[in-house]
Design an enzyme around this catalytic site. Structure first.
Site, PDB file in Angstrom:
ATOM      1  N   LYS A   1     -49.973 -14.945  -7.906  1.00 29.59           N
ATOM      2  CA  LYS A   1     -49.969 -13.936  -8.973  1.00 29.59           C
ATOM      3  C   LYS A   1     -50.576 -14.509 -10.255  1.00 29.59           C
ATOM      4  O   LYS A   1     -51.425 -13.884 -10.884  1.00 29.59           O
ATOM      5  CB  LYS A   1     -48.524 -13.489  -9.256  1.00 29.59           C
ATOM      6  CG  LYS A   1     -48.367 -12.746 -10.569  1.00 29.59           C
ATOM      7  CD  LYS A   1     -46.932 -12.380 -10.869  1.00 29.59           C
ATOM      8  CE  LYS A   1     -46.166 -13.388 -11.678  1.00 29.59           C
ATOM      9  NZ  LYS A   1     -46.394 -13.377 -13.127  1.00 29.59           N
ATOM     10  N   ASN A   2     -50.143 -15.716 -10.621  1.00 28.45           N
ATOM     11  CA  ASN A   2     -50.565 -16.270 -11.908  1.00 28.45           C
ATOM     12  C   ASN A   2     -52.024 -16.709 -11.921  1.00 28.45           C
ATOM     13  O   ASN A   2     -52.562 -17.055 -12.971  1.00 28.45           O
ATOM     14  CB  ASN A   2     -49.662 -17.431 -12.317  1.00 28.45           C
ATOM     15  CG  ASN A   2     -48.313 -16.934 -12.828  1.00 28.45           C
ATOM     16  OD1 ASN A   2     -48.108 -15.723 -12.961  1.00 28.45           O
ATOM     17  ND2 ASN A   2     -47.400 -17.849 -13.096  1.00 28.45           N
TER      18      ASN A   2
ATOM     19  N   CYS B   1     -41.397 -10.983 -19.167  1.00 23.64           N
ATOM     20  CA  CYS B   1     -40.028 -11.472 -18.963  1.00 23.64           C
ATOM     21  C   CYS B   1     -39.403 -11.918 -20.285  1.00 23.64           C
ATOM     22  O   CYS B   1     -40.059 -12.548 -21.111  1.00 23.64           O
ATOM     23  CB  CYS B   1     -40.046 -12.679 -18.022  1.00 23.64           C
ATOM     24  SG  CYS B   1     -40.133 -12.251 -16.295  1.00 23.64           S
TER      25      CYS B   1
ATOM     26  N   ARG C   1     -41.840 -16.310 -26.714  1.00 24.47           N
ATOM     27  CA  ARG C   1     -43.166 -16.253 -26.103  1.00 24.47           C
ATOM     28  C   ARG C   1     -44.234 -15.712 -27.054  1.00 24.47           C
ATOM     29  O   ARG C   1     -44.879 -14.699 -26.786  1.00 24.47           O
ATOM     30  CB  ARG C   1     -43.126 -15.434 -24.810  1.00 24.47           C
ATOM     31  CG  ARG C   1     -42.112 -15.966 -23.833  1.00 24.47           C
ATOM     32  CD  ARG C   1     -42.229 -15.333 -22.497  1.00 24.47           C
ATOM     33  NE  ARG C   1     -43.269 -15.954 -21.687  1.00 24.47           N
ATOM     34  CZ  ARG C   1     -43.553 -15.575 -20.449  1.00 24.47           C
ATOM     35  NH1 ARG C   1     -42.914 -14.573 -19.914  1.00 24.47           N
ATOM     36  NH2 ARG C   1     -44.481 -16.182 -19.760  1.00 24.47           N
TER      37      ARG C   1
ATOM     38  N   ASP D   1     -41.221 -22.427 -13.551  1.00 23.14           N
ATOM     39  CA  ASP D   1     -41.089 -21.251 -12.686  1.00 23.14           C
ATOM     40  C   ASP D   1     -40.318 -21.548 -11.393  1.00 23.14           C
ATOM     41  O   ASP D   1     -40.088 -20.630 -10.609  1.00 23.14           O
ATOM     42  CB  ASP D   1     -42.471 -20.688 -12.334  1.00 23.14           C
ATOM     43  CG  ASP D   1     -43.078 -19.906 -13.490  1.00 23.14           C
ATOM     44  OD1 ASP D   1     -42.378 -19.689 -14.492  1.00 23.14           O
ATOM     45  OD2 ASP D   1     -44.250 -19.514 -13.378  1.00 23.14           O
TER      46      ASP D   1
ATOM     47  N   ARG E   1     -42.159  -7.574  -9.478  1.00 26.11           N
ATOM     48  CA  ARG E   1     -43.277  -7.893 -10.366  1.00 26.11           C
ATOM     49  C   ARG E   1     -44.071  -9.075  -9.832  1.00 26.11           C
ATOM     50  O   ARG E   1     -45.283  -9.147 -10.057  1.00 26.11           O
ATOM     51  CB  ARG E   1     -42.754  -8.275 -11.763  1.00 26.11           C
ATOM     52  CG  ARG E   1     -42.409  -7.102 -12.649  1.00 26.11           C
ATOM     53  CD  ARG E   1     -42.198  -7.579 -14.080  1.00 26.11           C
ATOM     54  NE  ARG E   1     -43.226  -8.545 -14.427  1.00 26.11           N
ATOM     55  CZ  ARG E   1     -43.048  -9.595 -15.223  1.00 26.11           C
ATOM     56  NH1 ARG E   1     -41.895  -9.821 -15.786  1.00 26.11           N
ATOM     57  NH2 ARG E   1     -44.043 -10.427 -15.474  1.00 26.11           N
TER      58      ARG E   1
HETATM   59  C1  UD1 Z   1     -47.623 -18.943 -17.810  1.00 25.91           C
HETATM   60  C2  UD1 Z   1     -47.127 -18.308 -16.532  1.00 25.91           C
HETATM   61  C3  UD1 Z   1     -45.606 -18.351 -16.459  1.00 25.91           C
HETATM   62  C4  UD1 Z   1     -45.116 -19.792 -16.632  1.00 25.91           C
HETATM   63  C5  UD1 Z   1     -45.721 -20.407 -17.890  1.00 25.91           C
HETATM   64  C6  UD1 Z   1     -45.394 -21.887 -18.036  1.00 25.91           C
HETATM   65  C7  UD1 Z   1     -48.813 -16.633 -16.065  1.00 25.91           C
HETATM   66  C8  UD1 Z   1     -49.174 -15.206 -15.989  1.00 25.91           C
HETATM   67  N1  UD1 Z   1     -47.574 -16.928 -16.488  1.00 25.91           N
HETATM   68  O1  UD1 Z   1     -47.086 -18.173 -18.883  1.00 25.91           O
HETATM   69  O2  UD1 Z   1     -45.204 -17.854 -15.181  1.00 25.91           O
HETATM   70  O3  UD1 Z   1     -43.715 -19.809 -16.732  1.00 25.91           O
HETATM   71  O4  UD1 Z   1     -47.158 -20.295 -17.868  1.00 25.91           O
HETATM   72  O5  UD1 Z   1     -45.782 -22.593 -16.903  1.00 25.91           O
HETATM   73  O6  UD1 Z   1     -49.619 -17.502 -15.736  1.00 25.91           O
HETATM   74  N2  UD1 Z   1     -46.253 -20.619 -26.661  1.00 25.91           N
HETATM   75  C9  UD1 Z   1     -46.296 -20.519 -28.053  1.00 25.91           C
HETATM   76  N3  UD1 Z   1     -47.392 -19.933 -28.622  1.00 25.91           N
HETATM   77  C10 UD1 Z   1     -48.430 -19.452 -27.887  1.00 25.91           C
HETATM   78  C11 UD1 Z   1     -48.372 -19.567 -26.472  1.00 25.91           C
HETATM   79  C12 UD1 Z   1     -47.278 -20.165 -25.895  1.00 25.91           C
HETATM   80  O7  UD1 Z   1     -45.384 -20.955 -28.748  1.00 25.91           O
HETATM   81  O8  UD1 Z   1     -49.386 -18.945 -28.472  1.00 25.91           O
HETATM   82  C13 UD1 Z   1     -45.081 -21.268 -26.024  1.00 25.91           C
HETATM   83  C14 UD1 Z   1     -44.302 -20.309 -25.147  1.00 25.91           C
HETATM   84  O9  UD1 Z   1     -43.383 -19.556 -25.892  1.00 25.91           O
HETATM   85  C15 UD1 Z   1     -43.629 -21.258 -24.174  1.00 25.91           C
HETATM   86  C16 UD1 Z   1     -44.693 -22.357 -24.002  1.00 25.91           C
HETATM   87  O10 UD1 Z   1     -45.542 -22.269 -25.137  1.00 25.91           O
HETATM   88  O11 UD1 Z   1     -42.479 -21.794 -24.717  1.00 25.91           O
HETATM   89  C17 UD1 Z   1     -45.511 -22.234 -22.720  1.00 25.91           C
HETATM   90  O12 UD1 Z   1     -46.132 -20.987 -22.686  1.00 25.91           O
HETATM   91  P1  UD1 Z   1     -47.489 -20.719 -21.895  1.00 25.91           P
HETATM   92  O13 UD1 Z   1     -47.922 -21.973 -21.205  1.00 25.91           O
HETATM   93  O14 UD1 Z   1     -48.453 -20.083 -22.823  1.00 25.91           O
HETATM   94  O15 UD1 Z   1     -47.013 -19.688 -20.798  1.00 25.91           O
HETATM   95  P2  UD1 Z   1     -47.664 -18.326 -20.356  1.00 25.91           P
HETATM   96  O16 UD1 Z   1     -49.145 -18.465 -20.294  1.00 25.91           O
HETATM   97  O17 UD1 Z   1     -47.073 -17.217 -21.132  1.00 25.91           O
END
Ligand code: UD1
Length: 419
Positions: free
Chosen positions: A22-23, A116, A121, A305, A398
């Site tokens: 999915k990701n 989620c 986030r 995850d 999902r």
């Molecule tokens: C992706 C995955 C999710 C997984 C996560 C971490 C997808 C669709 N989802 O989510 O399943 O759990 O990676 O492996 O691929 N953060 C900030 N500011 C930002 C962006 C992120 O503070 O602009 C923080 C987030 O709140 C979190 C951390 O960084 O605490 C990691 O987030 P990120 O790696 O961006 O995760 P996602 O891409 O949302």
């Protein structure tokens, strides 16, 4: 709302095949916005987030045809650059349309995403990086309004944390920007490598994906391409826990063991026997496992995850196991539900201590709070005595393609109750 009912106590045996990730599929779908024409993606899992992504693509003016696990996307020369709240709110990954739309049309308006509820986030790192590339961005009425008059320009970007979505958004944007972009402290997940491979098939020049520094040489335009999505490492890990927690023997096919190195190491440390092939992992569970401590970290560390699923297994291991969650700030919501089944778990900030013992879980009605938490509750239900009913299963839908069907094929007593 559908529920899943499990009667615990069955030992899982047999072979099962993992679906596409999915990701990985989500960023691949959104990356097609970069190149007009007809794209073809294979091994795309049939699950709710992909249906939501297709709806979002349709709302932007793209045509999607999804047959079995093959998805074709026709991307027009002109597209809508507004991603509405109604389309975006269902899924946080929708923010990944921002980079491609902005790079191709010099403007985009994208609703702030949902997804989620596992922490704040934020998307600040995505926006800061796009600003460094010359975008003017403001947040107005719940929308990110971005403009890049004259186009995005390549630059050096140093992420404060290796954000997966941020790295993906910038890789896509930089593929059509002027000049070279260097991303430092980039995420190194297998999904990043898969996206880079597809971008390169489209004619992009992305080097170094999978390492912490990625270099992208911007192109004037890109062409549509064809690609098969990599196997889902999180589904693989979930099925591995299902085998281990029931003391079963399961061969998991169509997976990539190299995407699960730290997870595999954790299971082996617990005493679970694993056998690897190029595209399979065989899990032999024998009980008598040892307690361990894990810390979730960006790849190649232990994946956040799979934290909730491992916790379900830890409830069965005598002694104290410990999980330190370092990626998200609010990812222990499954704890209170596992405790309703009889688990003994203490949470202190980012740490959970699991006081496990074999056979301590008793079936009960529980509620799924997020995607991976749903999987954790189903895994716990496989060993809980009596009947466990997992409510709010839409979270599971999902992100997993027919998980209950796969578990049933291995001998689990599990069924979906439609409502
Ligand atoms: C992706 C995955 C999710 C997984 C996560 C971490 C997808 C669709 N989802 O989510 O399943 O759990 O990676 O492996 O691929 N953060 C900030 N500011 C930002 C962006 C992120 O503070 O602009 C923080 C987030 O709140 C979190 C951390 O960084 O605490 C990691 O987030 P990120 O790696 O961006 O995760 P996602 O891409 O949302």
């Amino acid at each position: 709302m559908d529920k899943i009912r499990i009667r615990g106590g069955q030992t899982l045996r047999g072979e099962v095949s993992v679906s596409g990730a999915k990701n990985s599929a989500l960023p691949l779908i959104f990356s097609t916005l970069l190149a007009p024409g007809k794209h073809k993606l294979g091994n795309v899992p049939r699950l709710q987030d992909i249906f939501s992504a297709n709806q979002l693509m349709n709302s932007l003016g793209c045509k999607t045809e999804f047959e079995n696990n093959n998805l074709s996307l026709s991307v027009d020369k002109t597209l809508e650059t507004l991603a509405h709240y109604d389309q975006v709110r269902k899924m946080r990954a929708s923010i990944l349309v921002l980079g491609p739309l902005l790079a191709r049309f010099d403007e985009a308006k994208v609703s702030l995403p949902g997804g989620c509820a596992i922490g704040a986030r934020p998307i600040g790192m995505h926006l800061d990086a796009l600003k460094k590339m010359g975008a003017q961005i403001e947040v107005d009425g719940g929308y990110v309004v971005a403009k890049a008059p004259g186009g995005l320009k390549g630059t050096n970007i140093q992420f404060p944390f290796p954000t997966v979505g941020g790295t993906e958004n910038i890789m896509m944007a930089a593929s059509l920007a002027k000049g070279q972009t260097t991303i430092q402290n980039a995420a190194q997940e297998p999904e990043i490598v898969d996206l880079a491979n597809y971008l390169n098939k489209m004619g992009a020049d992305v080097q170094g994906a999978g390492d912490s520094t990625i270099q992208i040489q911007g192109q004037n335009n890109l062409q549509p391409a064809e690609h098969d999505v990599i196997p889902d490492r999180i589904e693989t890990g979930t099925l591995m826990v299902a085998a281990a927690i029931t003391n079963g023997k399961v061969k998991i096919n169509n997976c990539d063991p190299t995407h699960l190195t730290s997870f595999n190491k954790a299971l082996q440390q617990m005493g679970i026997e694993l056998e690897f092939g190029d595209d399979f992992i065989q899990v032999q569970g024998n009980g008598g496992y040892a307690s361990i401590q894990i810390t979730t970290e960006p790849f190649p560390g232990f994946p956040t995850d799979l934290q909730a699923q491992l916790m379900a297994l830890m409830t069965q291991i005598p002694g104290k196991s410990r999980i330190i969650e370092k990626v998200f700030e609010n990812r222990f919501m499954h704890v209170s539900e596992l405790m309703r089944l009889g688990a003994k778990i203490e949470v202190d900030g980012h740490e959970a201590i699991i006081h496990g013992s074999e056979g301590n879980l008793v079936g009960a009605p529980v509620m799924a709070t997020d995607l991976r938490a749903s999987a954790s509750l189903i895994l716990a239900g496989l060993v809980a005595s009596g009947e466990t009913v997992v409510n709010r299963i839409y979270h599971l839908d999902r992100g997993y393609e027919n998980l209950e069907g796969k578990l049933k094929s291995l001998g689990a007593d599990i069924e979906r109750i439609k409502e």
